[in-house]
Structure formats: structure tokens, C-alpha cells
Design a protein around this motif. Structure first.
Motif, PDB file in Angstrom:
ATOM      1  N   ASP A   1      10.500 -10.101  -6.797  1.00  0.00           N
ATOM      2  CA  ASP A   1       9.875  -8.993  -7.521  1.00  0.00           C
ATOM      3  C   ASP A   1      10.799  -7.770  -7.471  1.00  0.00           C
ATOM      4  N   LYS A   2      10.414  -6.739  -8.221  1.00  0.00           N
ATOM      5  CA  LYS A   2      11.297  -5.569  -8.348  1.00  0.00           C
ATOM      6  C   LYS A   2      11.486  -4.866  -7.009  1.00  0.00           C
ATOM      7  N   VAL A   3      10.405  -4.792  -6.239  1.00  0.00           N
ATOM      8  CA  VAL A   3      10.499  -4.075  -4.963  1.00  0.00           C
ATOM      9  C   VAL A   3      11.474  -4.796  -4.030  1.00  0.00           C
ATOM     10  N   ASN A   4      11.341  -6.108  -3.950  1.00  0.00           N
ATOM     11  CA  ASN A   4      12.254  -6.876  -3.120  1.00  0.00           C
ATOM     12  C   ASN A   4      13.694  -6.753  -3.605  1.00  0.00           C
TER      13      ASN A   4
ATOM     14  N   LEU B   1      13.754   4.803   1.145  1.00  0.00           N
ATOM     15  CA  LEU B   1      14.535   5.140  -0.044  1.00  0.00           C
ATOM     16  C   LEU B   1      13.986   4.369  -1.253  1.00  0.00           C
ATOM     17  N   ALA B   2      13.721   3.068  -1.046  1.00  0.00           N
ATOM     18  CA  ALA B   2      13.172   2.259  -2.136  1.00  0.00           C
ATOM     19  C   ALA B   2      11.828   2.835  -2.579  1.00  0.00           C
ATOM     20  N   LEU B   3      10.996   3.187  -1.607  1.00  0.00           N
ATOM     21  CA  LEU B   3       9.672   3.720  -1.929  1.00  0.00           C
ATOM     22  C   LEU B   3       9.762   5.035  -2.685  1.00  0.00           C
ATOM     23  N   SER B   4      10.678   5.907  -2.274  1.00  0.00           N
ATOM     24  CA  SER B   4      10.720   7.187  -2.978  1.00  0.00           C
ATOM     25  C   SER B   4      11.297   7.032  -4.383  1.00  0.00           C
ATOM     26  N   LEU B   5      12.199   6.080  -4.567  1.00  0.00           N
ATOM     27  CA  LEU B   5      12.700   5.830  -5.924  1.00  0.00           C
ATOM     28  C   LEU B   5      11.553   5.407  -6.845  1.00  0.00           C
ATOM     29  N   ILE B   6      10.651   4.592  -6.295  1.00  0.00           N
ATOM     30  CA  ILE B   6       9.506   4.130  -7.093  1.00  0.00           C
ATOM     31  C   ILE B   6       8.484   5.248  -7.241  1.00  0.00           C
ATOM     32  N   ASN B   7       8.093   5.829  -6.120  1.00  0.00           N
ATOM     33  CA  ASN B   7       7.008   6.807  -6.134  1.00  0.00           C
ATOM     34  C   ASN B   7       7.358   8.090  -6.877  1.00  0.00           C
TER      35      ASN B   7
ATOM     36  N   ILE C   1      13.339   5.470 -10.902  1.00  0.00           N
ATOM     37  CA  ILE C   1      13.791   4.268 -11.599  1.00  0.00           C
ATOM     38  C   ILE C   1      12.655   3.730 -12.455  1.00  0.00           C
ATOM     39  N   LYS C   2      13.067   3.062 -13.526  1.00  0.00           N
ATOM     40  CA  LYS C   2      12.076   2.581 -14.491  1.00  0.00           C
ATOM     41  C   LYS C   2      11.780   1.098 -14.264  1.00  0.00           C
ATOM     42  N   PRO C   3      10.525   0.694 -14.474  1.00  0.00           N
ATOM     43  CA  PRO C   3      10.204  -0.730 -14.360  1.00  0.00           C
ATOM     44  C   PRO C   3      11.023  -1.556 -15.352  1.00  0.00           C
ATOM     45  N   SER C   4      11.377  -0.928 -16.493  1.00  0.00           N
ATOM     46  CA  SER C   4      12.113  -1.689 -17.510  1.00  0.00           C
ATOM     47  C   SER C   4      13.573  -1.921 -17.113  1.00  0.00           C
ATOM     48  N   GLY C   5      13.980  -1.320 -16.014  1.00  0.00           N
ATOM     49  CA  GLY C   5      15.364  -1.502 -15.560  1.00  0.00           C
ATOM     50  C   GLY C   5      15.585  -2.798 -14.810  1.00  0.00           C
TER      51      GLY C   5
ATOM     52  N   HIS D   1       0.815  -1.216   0.000  1.00  0.00           N
ATOM     53  CA  HIS D   1       0.000   0.000   0.000  1.00  0.00           C
ATOM     54  C   HIS D   1       0.843   1.258   0.000  1.00  0.00           C
ATOM     55  N   LEU D   2       2.119   1.124   0.333  1.00  0.00           N
ATOM     56  CA  LEU D   2       2.981   2.305   0.388  1.00  0.00           C
ATOM     57  C   LEU D   2       3.488   2.678  -1.008  1.00  0.00           C
ATOM     58  N   ILE D   3       3.269   1.781  -1.941  1.00  0.00           N
ATOM     59  CA  ILE D   3       3.643   2.092  -3.325  1.00  0.00           C
ATOM     60  C   ILE D   3       2.504   2.872  -3.942  1.00  0.00           C
ATOM     61  N   LEU D   4       2.786   4.127  -4.300  1.00  0.00           N
ATOM     62  CA  LEU D   4       1.699   5.031  -4.663  1.00  0.00           C
ATOM     63  C   LEU D   4       1.590   5.258  -6.161  1.00  0.00           C
ATOM     64  N   SER D   5       2.642   4.928  -6.911  1.00  0.00           N
ATOM     65  CA  SER D   5       2.517   5.137  -8.353  1.00  0.00           C
ATOM     66  C   SER D   5       2.989   3.880  -9.090  1.00  0.00           C
ATOM     67  N   ARG D   6       2.508   3.701 -10.286  1.00  0.00           N
ATOM     68  CA  ARG D   6       2.843   2.553 -11.153  1.00  0.00           C
ATOM     69  C   ARG D   6       2.691   1.241 -10.378  1.00  0.00           C
ATOM     70  N   LYS D   7       1.580   1.135  -9.681  1.00  0.00           N
ATOM     71  CA  LYS D   7       1.364   0.001  -8.790  1.00  0.00           C
ATOM     72  C   LYS D   7       1.335  -1.340  -9.515  1.00  0.00           C
ATOM     73  N   ASP D   8       0.868  -1.295 -10.783  1.00  0.00           N
ATOM     74  CA  ASP D   8       0.801  -2.567 -11.521  1.00  0.00           C
ATOM     75  C   ASP D   8       2.203  -3.049 -11.890  1.00  0.00           C
ATOM     76  N   GLU D   9       3.128  -2.080 -12.069  1.00  0.00           N
ATOM     77  CA  GLU D   9       4.482  -2.485 -12.461  1.00  0.00           C
ATOM     78  C   GLU D   9       5.380  -2.773 -11.267  1.00  0.00           C
TER      79      GLU D   9
END
Lengths: 343, 221
Positions: free
Chosen positions: A200-203, A259-265, A269-273, A179-187
């Protein structure tokens, strides 16, 4: 105040580092890429096929520069250690405390208290800032459960029960982490914590940041003369830096996870990375890893308020301050180890 | 009498006289913090650390002489020892230690005690009496003669004893904050006199920070 020094991350494959006067000379394919004065760096982290001359290793050890070798994907391989500094009395105290169940339990409790408290504040902060657009009920009930874990810590003095509370609260926290992932949740979907390998990418992101954090915490402990291998919450296991893992707990939610969350949110960083291998293990590409290293370094330069010592310092210095406080507690200067509590 | 394995550095005398906690941080915990002042002191010393000797007229000068005293239980290096010709016997020389110090002459006895300890080492090793020496201060560049009288010798013995007691105990004393002294001390950040000590309970702080939300702190923006 000890200066907050930068860590030098070497990711270019085939790099050779060696000592040139008081500097580190960087060579790639026999071409000199630059010189870095040793007194300006606090650590060197080498990824993959990066080599270093023994005289440079010795020089780094002499100058309190922590050297760590990691695989290309951030798995810990080895670290360079110089002569053990003269803190034999402190080390003996540390070992005696680690042998005592009561002392181990009281230290373990301080680390867990810091961790759970900071987990809870990570959740509360997101609730406060983004409460309207997320599953706030689940988050607030997780936060309440973390609060009750904190309460039960007070009544527990048995090491195994403490570990139980820690495990329970980690499960709790990670159950709402997605729930802390606020953008591009599907990716960027978080499917529960997976480590060996991250699935997964987050891990993948979190694990990599934890490795960097471990390097910093470990070298901070070594600098104050503690043995990073002998822990209290984490039992001794050959090759495992038990104390570094103990002290890392309080920084995981506040420093690494955020830090991980802010990189995503913030779309840094790109999902394609990322790529998924045949086994399901997720790996980062070079560009993503570099972006992550830069962000990590930048985060360490941020100024924060340290509530216990009542001073503004850079975040990168916090590891060192906490290691000093831990040593002072072991020497009997303070009546508790005050973990870093984020508010 | 001490044996050789229990000798401790002469330089520790000035630390124990300045502050027992600072002394323990250096000599028990073996922490060393270099700052501008200690670096300047080091550079000043390097100039005289050439380790050889020369003749300046009739005075023979020796640099970086290794010395010890088993009765004081100390060992160390004398920066400069001049050997002055004796007025009574042309063939004998009287040692005259000279210690180089950064900064101004101090009001207290610390520098004199350190110099006196060197003299007592020389007396013990060379079986002669060393009645006087000199302190050379970098700022202003000035030399001050020191006579090793019975009072100074007693203070030196007392300092050596308390230094040995501290090192043997292996215990770092609690900090006592004294603004003037602490603010100029290179160990301020390691010592944390305002954070650590019996007056402040980390346990209570932690309870408050975790369970009461700790209204006394906020994040810096």
C-alpha cells in the motif's frame, strides 16, 4: 562539532557524475548541469541509471562522503567504500562483542529499548495532540502494552527472547498505525506492514524512508570506524548491514514513521502520486519521490535537543552522535549505549 | 632500542604532553579532526614542505627531512634543518633543526621537546652532536633559539616512553575536563569530556529516560 552536511540525491536518469578539481561535476546528456564542492556534502545517493567515475568514487571515499547506489525504486544495490580506516582495535572489539552472546544481548537490549520507547512516544504524542478525534482507546492500550514490553526487557537477557519482545512490540505498534493517519484516510490506508514489495502507499513511503535512513546510519557508523555489517540484534547475513539495521531501530518511529505521517497528514504528497502494479506492489512516481527526498532533507536540518549529550543539534547529526556514543561504549568509556530517546 | 616497525610519529610527543586522551584519540583510535588551527598549521607547513634544499650564504638549508631515532622509537619529518659550518673544521657542518609553529611561544615544554627529539634523531643518524636549534613562531613572526641541555633531553626521553606505553596499551584514557585546555582542543566534540567518564552513568540515564519519562529534558522548539 562535525558539520551537518547535506546528502546529494541524484534522481535524473542518465546523469553522469565525475570529479572536476575539488568538485562533483553533474552532467546530463553531455550537458553540464552544475558543480558541487565535495566538502559541502556528506553523501551521494544515486537512483537508477546514474553513473559515476572511479576517480570521483575514490575522492569521495577519501573525503568521508558516503556513496550509495539504489535502484530507481530505492532498493539498495551497492555502496562505495574507501580504504578501511585505522580503527582495527575498535573493529576487533566489535567482532568480539558480536561473538559473545552476553554482549550481543546487552547491546540488542539498548537498541530495542530505544525503539520501543520511541514507538510508545509516537503513539502518546498523537494521543495528546489529537486524542479527541481518533480511536484513542486502541492507541492507549497499545501504548500500555508497549510499556509492559519495556518492563519485560529489563528482566530478559537472552537474545532470542529479546528478539521476541521486539517482534511482539512491532506488531503491537503497527496494529494501531493506521489510526495515526489523520487525513484522507480512505486514500492512505495502512494494511499492516508489508515490505517486499510494499502493498500500500503508506508502506511504500515508509520503506523508502527506511532506505534513506539506512544510508545515513550506515555512513555514520563507517565514519566512526565501526563495521556496519556486523550487528548484534540482527544476525550476520552476507550483504546485510546488520549493525546499521540495529542502530536504525531507535530512529524508525521517531524519524522515519513520523516523516511519512506528516507527509500524508499535511497533504505534502498526493494519493495520485502512486501506482499499483499487476502484482499489487505499490510504487511512487518521480514527483512524489522528489517531494519525499526534499522533505527528508529538510527534516534533517531541523534543530532538536539531544537529551544525553545535553546539546541542541540538527537532526541530521544525531546519527553521527549515536555512532560516536556506540563506539565509546564499545571502547569502555561509558557503561551503556544510550539510544536516542525522544520525549 | 626499538625496531623500525615500532616507530611512532615525533608529532605525537606534543599530543602526549598536552593530554593523554587526545593523544590516544589521534594515535590509537586514529581519529583526526581538522579545525581552523590545524588547517592554519598545515598551510604554514606547506610553505616549507617543498622537500629540496638551498644554500643561503654559507648555511646549507634542507627542507622536509625524513628522520628517525631507534633509541627513542620515533620517526617523522623535520621541517627545516640548517647545516651550519663548524667553527673548528671548515669541511664539516653542524645540523640545526628549525621547527615552524603556528601561534605564540608556549609556556610549557611541548614545542621544545618536539624539537629536541628531532635533534636526537639527527644525532643518531648523522653521528654528530646537535647542541641547539630554533623554534619559529608565526605570531609574532619570531625565532627562538633552543639549547638541547640534559634536562630537555631527559624530558624528551620520558615523553617518548610514555607515548610508547600509551600506544602499546591500545587503551584510551578516561577524559578529565579542564575548561581552558578542553575548550581550545580540536577534539572536544569527539572526546566528550562532559558526557563521558566514570562520573556519569549512561545506564542510569537510560533507565530514567525510558521508565520515568525523564523530566530533565524537553524537545527544543
Amino acid at each position: 562539532m562535525k558539520k551537518h552536511l547535506n546528502t546529494m540525491f541524484v534522481t535524473t536518469q542518465g546523469t553522469y557524475l565525475h570529479k572536476e578539481g575539488e568538485t562533483v561535476q553533474i552532467k546530463v546528456e553531455n550537458e553540464i548541469k552544475g558543480y558541487i564542492p565535495v566538502h559541502t556534502i556528506g553523501g551521494i545517493v544515486c537512483f537508477g541509471r546514474v553513473s559515476m567515475s572511479p576517480p570521483l568514487m575514490g575522492f569521495c571515499a577519501e573525503n568521508d562522503v558516503a556513496v550509495t547506489f539504489l535502484s530507481e525504486y530505492g532498493r539498495f544495490l551497492a555502496s562505495v567504500r574507501g580504504p578501511v580506516s585505522g580503527n582495527v582495535l575498535l573493529r576487533r572489539t566489535q567482532y568480539r562483542m558480536a561473538d559473545s552472546k552476553t554482549d550481543s544481548a546487552s547491546l540488542a537490549r539498548f537498541f530495542i529499548m530505544g525503539k520501543i520507547s520511541n514507538c510508545r512516544r509516537v503513539l502518546d504524542r498523537v494521543l495528546r495532540d489529537h486524542g479527541e478525534k481518533i480511536a484513542s482507546e486502541e492507541l492507549s492500550s497499545a501504548s500500555v502494552r508497549l510499556k509492559s514490553s519495556l518492563d519485560s526487557l529489563r528482566q530478559t537477557s537472552d537474545l532470542d527472547s529479546l528478539r521476541g519482545i521486539e517482534g511482539e512490540s512491532a506488531k503491537n505498534y503497527f496494529s494501531v498505525f493506521d489510526h495515526l493517519i489523520l487525513s484522507r484516510k480512505d486514500e492512505f490506508k495502512f494494511n499492516g506492514r508489508s515490505r517486499r514489495p510494499p502493498l500500500d502507499k503508506v508502506n511504500c513511503l515508509i520503506s523508502f524512508i527506511y532506505t534513506l535512513l539506512l544510508h545515513d546510519v550506515r555512513s555514520a557508523l563507517e565514519t566512526v570506524g565501526l563495521d556496519p555489517a556486523v550487528g548484534f540484534l540482527h544476525r550476520d547475513r552476507p550483504g546485510r548491514p546488520g549493525l546499521a539495521l540495529d542502530m536504525m531501530e531507535e530512529f524508525r518511529p521517531y524519524f522515519a514513521d513520523r516523516l511519512a505521517l506528516s507527509l500524508i497528514n499535511l497533504s505534502q504528497i498526493k494519493p495520485s502520486g502512486f501506482k499499483t502494479t499487476e502484482s499489487g506492489a505499490v510504487l511512487m512516481d518521480d514527483e512524489t519521490r522528489k517531494a519525499l527526498l526534499v522533505a527528508y532533507q529538510k527534516r534533517k536540518q531541523e534543530e532538536i535537543y539531544h537529551p544525553f549529550i545535553d546539546e541542541k543539534i540538527t537532526l541530521g547529526l544525531v546519527f553521527h552522535i549515536q555512532a560516536m556514543l556506540l563506539a565509546r561504549f564499545m571502547r569502555g568509556d561509558i557503561d551503556a549505549y544510550p539510544p536516542f530517546i525522544w520525549k | 632500542m626499538y625496531d623500525e616497525s615500532s616507530l611512532i610519529p615525533i608529532s605525537g610527543l606534543q599530543h602526549v604532553l598536552f593530554c593523554p586522551r587526545q593523544c590516544a584519540l589521534i594515535h590509537v583510535e586514529q581519529q583526526w579532526e581538522e579545525n581552523r588551527f590545524t588547517a592554519e598549521g598545515r598551510v604554514l607547513h606547506e610553505r616549507v614542505d617543498s622537500g629540496d634544499s638551498s644554500d643561503k650564504g654559507k648555511i646549507k638549508i634542507t627542507y622536509s627531512l625524513q628522520i628517525h631515532s631507534l633509541s627513542l622509537g620515533l620517526s617523522g619529518i623535520a621541517d627545516v634543518v640548517e647545516f651550519h659550518p663548524s667553527s673548528e673544521d671548515k669541511n664539516s657542518f653542524i645540523p640545526f633543526p628549525v621547527e615552524y609553529k603556528r601561534g605564540k611561544p608556549k609556556k610549557d615544554l611541548t614545542d621544545k621537546v618536539q624539537l629536541c627529539a628531532q635533534a636526537m634523531c639527527l644525532e643518531e643518524m648523522l653521528c654528530v652532536s646537535v647542541p641547539a636549534g630554533a623554534l619559529f613562531y608565526g605570531q609574532p613572526r619570531r625565532r627562538e633559539d633552543v639549547v638541547f641541555d640534559e634536562y630537555l633531553r631527559n624530558e624528551t626521553r620520558k615523553a617518548a616512553e610514555s607515548f610508547h606505553r600509551l600506544v602499546d596499551s591500545g587503551i584510551t584514557p578516561q577524559p578529565v575536563y579542564e575548561k581552558k585546555k578542553c575548550d581550545s582542543c580540536s577534539f572536544l566534540e569527539k572526546c566528550m569530556p562532559l558526557v563521558i567518564g566514570k562520573k556519569r552513568s549512561a545506564l542510569k540515564w537510560l533507565e530514567k529516560a525510558v521508565f520515568e519519562g525523564g523530566e530533565n529534558f524537553e524537545e527544543a522548539s
